[in-house]
Design a protein around this motif. Structure first.
Motif, mmCIF file in Angstrom:
data_model
loop_
_atom_site.group_PDB
_atom_site.id
_atom_site.type_symbol
_atom_site.label_atom_id
_atom_site.label_comp_id
_atom_site.label_asym_id
_atom_site.label_seq_id
_atom_site.Cartn_x
_atom_site.Cartn_y
_atom_site.Cartn_z
ATOM 1 N N GLY A 294 0.781 -1.159 -0.063
ATOM 2 C CA GLY A 294 -0.039 -0.113 -0.163
ATOM 3 C C GLY A 294 0.864 1.257 -0.039
ATOM 4 N N GLU A 295 1.953 1.278 0.790
ATOM 5 C CA GLU A 295 2.859 2.424 0.767
ATOM 6 C C GLU A 295 3.336 2.520 -0.593
ATOM 7 O OE1 GLU A 295 3.165 4.564 3.088
ATOM 8 O OE2 GLU A 295 2.340 3.307 4.860
ATOM 9 N N SER A 296 3.692 1.593 -1.176
ATOM 10 C CA SER A 296 4.544 1.575 -2.414
ATOM 11 C C SER A 296 3.373 1.977 -3.672
ATOM 12 C CB SER A 296 5.024 0.160 -2.962
ATOM 13 O OG SER A 296 6.070 -0.142 -1.991
ATOM 14 N N LEU A 297 2.070 1.554 -3.412
ATOM 15 C CA LEU A 297 1.232 2.122 -4.297
ATOM 16 C C LEU A 297 1.191 3.539 -4.388
ATOM 17 C CD1 LEU A 297 -1.358 1.754 -6.339
ATOM 18 C CD2 LEU A 297 -2.824 1.277 -4.477
ATOM 19 N N ARG A 298 1.157 4.129 -3.341
ATOM 20 C CA ARG A 298 1.074 5.681 -2.973
ATOM 21 C C ARG A 298 2.204 6.274 -3.887
ATOM 22 N NH1 ARG A 298 2.358 7.633 1.274
ATOM 23 N NH2 ARG A 298 1.314 9.486 1.216
ATOM 24 N N VAL A 299 3.339 5.834 -3.762
ATOM 25 C CA VAL A 299 4.560 6.215 -4.542
ATOM 26 C C VAL A 299 4.461 5.900 -5.920
ATOM 27 C CG1 VAL A 299 7.121 6.007 -4.895
ATOM 28 C CG2 VAL A 299 6.033 5.939 -2.562
ATOM 29 N N ALA A 300 3.938 4.856 -6.328
ATOM 30 C CA ALA A 300 3.716 4.559 -7.732
ATOM 31 C C ALA A 300 2.718 5.449 -8.520
ATOM 32 C CB ALA A 300 3.413 3.182 -8.086
ATOM 33 N N GLN A 301 1.662 5.921 -7.694
ATOM 34 C CA GLN A 301 0.733 6.791 -8.361
ATOM 35 C C GLN A 301 1.399 8.082 -8.544
ATOM 36 O OE1 GLN A 301 -2.317 6.186 -5.208
ATOM 37 N NE2 GLN A 301 -3.466 4.564 -6.494
ATOM 38 N N TRP A 302 1.909 8.551 -7.480
ATOM 39 C CA TRP A 302 2.915 9.893 -7.701
ATOM 40 C C TRP A 302 3.841 9.973 -8.801
ATOM 41 C CZ3 TRP A 302 8.070 11.519 -6.961
ATOM 42 C CH2 TRP A 302 8.310 12.578 -6.948
#
Length: 505
Positions: A294-302
């Motif tokens: 979930g943390e990595s998803l936020r970064v991927a979206q950014w």
């Protein structure tokens, strides 16, 4: 005060400087890690061969939310950076020095330092020196983006890969390197390669600057000798005793797991050997209580939002990769995992710059590092842990608060202004696209392709200039209140003289 602390600095010849950089194994500290002596010799050879003066560029752009080391260095020791840059300029016979920054604080600090040295951009100056301020965006810090902006274009990659050492600013051979790289060179020139080599590892002597954030009690920028255990750095910052994982090298970097952290030391070779990356010196641990995917998803979206929109692998591939990560978290099963792997593979080595490559590396590392969590999401009902947002991102027009220097407004945050085209007046002169390329693009008919658009904060002054200079008086700006985003006042289309009086300028 700088001279009292560090002492005087004698100039060195070109080959002397190259040998010094080679003896201390100096590599670029901006992420790529290219040997500095090779870059220096390449620029010198190209300049001699073509019979032109080279250009020196200091890259002090920090456009990633997890990085602050160059910002701290520029704000606290700008003269140390200038020492190294002026050494290189003197050795190469350069007559132009440009320092690229993206923050107001670094711009003020470097401009003050140039003024204290009596350096300016006047035509009669022996060395023309200036600061180039660009917007805060992930792609802005790329060498090609900085060079393009110095030449008067937008601060985005040009879409083709050209060596700055051969064809940089104004087409001249250009030595471009990171701010910390020049500071390290200045230190080595003062104390010599032998004394410099007494600190750190034999094959990577000296120190490195790190930005430590994420799940830590004391976010910090810290300078450490190479060879220090990574776990000791994390302990100083107050990281969890057993982190679930540590992201090394920032958002174009790689994850390492808790067991690997105990083996890693702070050096480029060591982190590479254990599957990590030194990169631009960002270190971000996460705790056992948060969902790493979930943390990595936020970064991927950014990362997807930071695309320059110039090539398919980046403009289309990165959003598809972020959606693939979201599908995994939402129960997409093995098919979602395979789709994400395929997208990450397809975007690599096909983009106009390194942004898609770095983003794909981050995603592939996430899949590899957190296999247990990945299995729980792919084969079960998820890991059951929340997403706490411990990895800093630019959100809501604010700097991330989890790292030093956070909390100040971002220049390219939510816009306060909209610019409008009056089609009853527009005659397709195209001047708006020249002045404000961030907003306006001309279509095949020669007219702007948009009727209204938000103005990025960093471009508000340029937007007002476009309004004033439109020959057909076809542009207007409406400013919005932060509370309800409703128009609070209109800035009428005025001549330049009336405009200054009406706006109190």
């Amino acid at each position: 005060m700088h001279l009292k602390v560090h002492g005087p600095l004698e100039p060195l010849g070109g080959e002397q400087l190259a040998k010094l950089a080679e003896n201390i194994n100096l590599k670029g500290r901006g992420g790529a890690g290219f040997p500095f002596h090779k870059k220096l010799r390449s620029v010198a050879e190209a300049a001699i061969k073509r019979g032109v003066r080279p250009v020196v560029v200091v890259n002090g752009s920090e456009d990633e939310p997890a990085c602050r080391k160059d910002t701290v260095l520029i704000n606290r020791a700008p003269h140390l950076i200038l020492d190294g840059a002026l050494l290189v300029a003197e050795a190469l016979g350069a007559r132009t020095l440009v320092v690229g920054v993206t923050r107001e604080s670094t711009q003020r600090s470097m401009e003050a330092a140039l003024a204290e040295r009596g350096l300016n951009n006047g035509r009669r100056s022996v060395l023309r020196a200036r600061v180039q301020r660009n917007p805060i965006r992930m792609v802005t810090g790329a060498a090609a983006s900085l060079i393009r902006s110095i030449d008067g274009g937008p601060a985005i990659p040009p879409g083709r890969k050209v060596s700055a050492s051969q064809n940089g600013v104004g087409g001249a051979p250009t030595l471009l390197s990171n701010a910390e790289t020049f500071a390290q060179l200045a230190i080595a020139a003062r104390i010599g390669p032998e004394r410099y080599g007494n600190t750190g590892l034999y094959d990577e002597p000296g120190t490195v600057m790190l930005t430590v954030s994420g799940a830590v009690a004391r976010p910090m920028v810290i300078e450490v000798p190479t060879g220090v255990p990574l776990r000791y750095v994390l302990q100083l910052a107050g990281a969890p005793p057993v982190p679930q994982g540590v992201l090394t090298g920032g958002y174009h970097g790689k994850w390492i797991d808790a067991a690997t952290v105990n083996e890693a030391i702070v050096s480029r070779n060591s982190l590479d050997a254990v599957g990590g990356a030194l990169g631009a010196g960002a270190i971000l641990p996460i705790s056992q209580e948060t969902c790493p995917l979930g943390e990595s998803l936020r970064v991927a979206q950014w990362l997807a939002e930071e695309s320059a929109g110039q090539c398919g692998p980046c403009y289309l591939g990165l959003p598809a990769a972020a959606r693939g990560m979201a599908d995994i978290l939402n129960g997409g099963g093995p098919a979602a995992l395979e789709a994400l792997k395929q997208v990450a593979k397809n975007v690599k080595r096909r983009g106009a710059c390194s942004h898609p490559d770095g983003s794909a590396m981050f995603l592939e590392s996430t899949i590899k590092a957190f296999t247990d969590d990945l299995a729980a999401h792919v084969l079960g009902n998820g890991c059951g842990r929340p997403v706490e947002g411990v990895l800093p991102l630019f959100e809501g027009g604010q700097m991330p608060t989890g790292i030093p220097g956070g909390g100040e407004p971002v220049e390219n945050g939510p816009s306060r202004q909209k610019i409008y085209v009056d089609w009853t007046l527009c005659r397709g002169h195209g001047l708006c696209a020249d002045i404000l390329p961030e907003v306006f693009e001309l279509g095949a008919d020669g007219f702007p392709t948009v009727a209204q658009a938000q103005v990025p904060r960093y471009a508000e002054a340029k937007a007002l200039r476009a309004v004033r200079r439109c020959p057909a008086l076809a542009l207007r700006i409406e400013e919005e209140t932060p509370r309800d985003r409703a128009p609070s006042r209109n800035l009428p289309v005025l001549s330049q003289g009336r405009g200054r009086r009406a706006l109190g300028r």
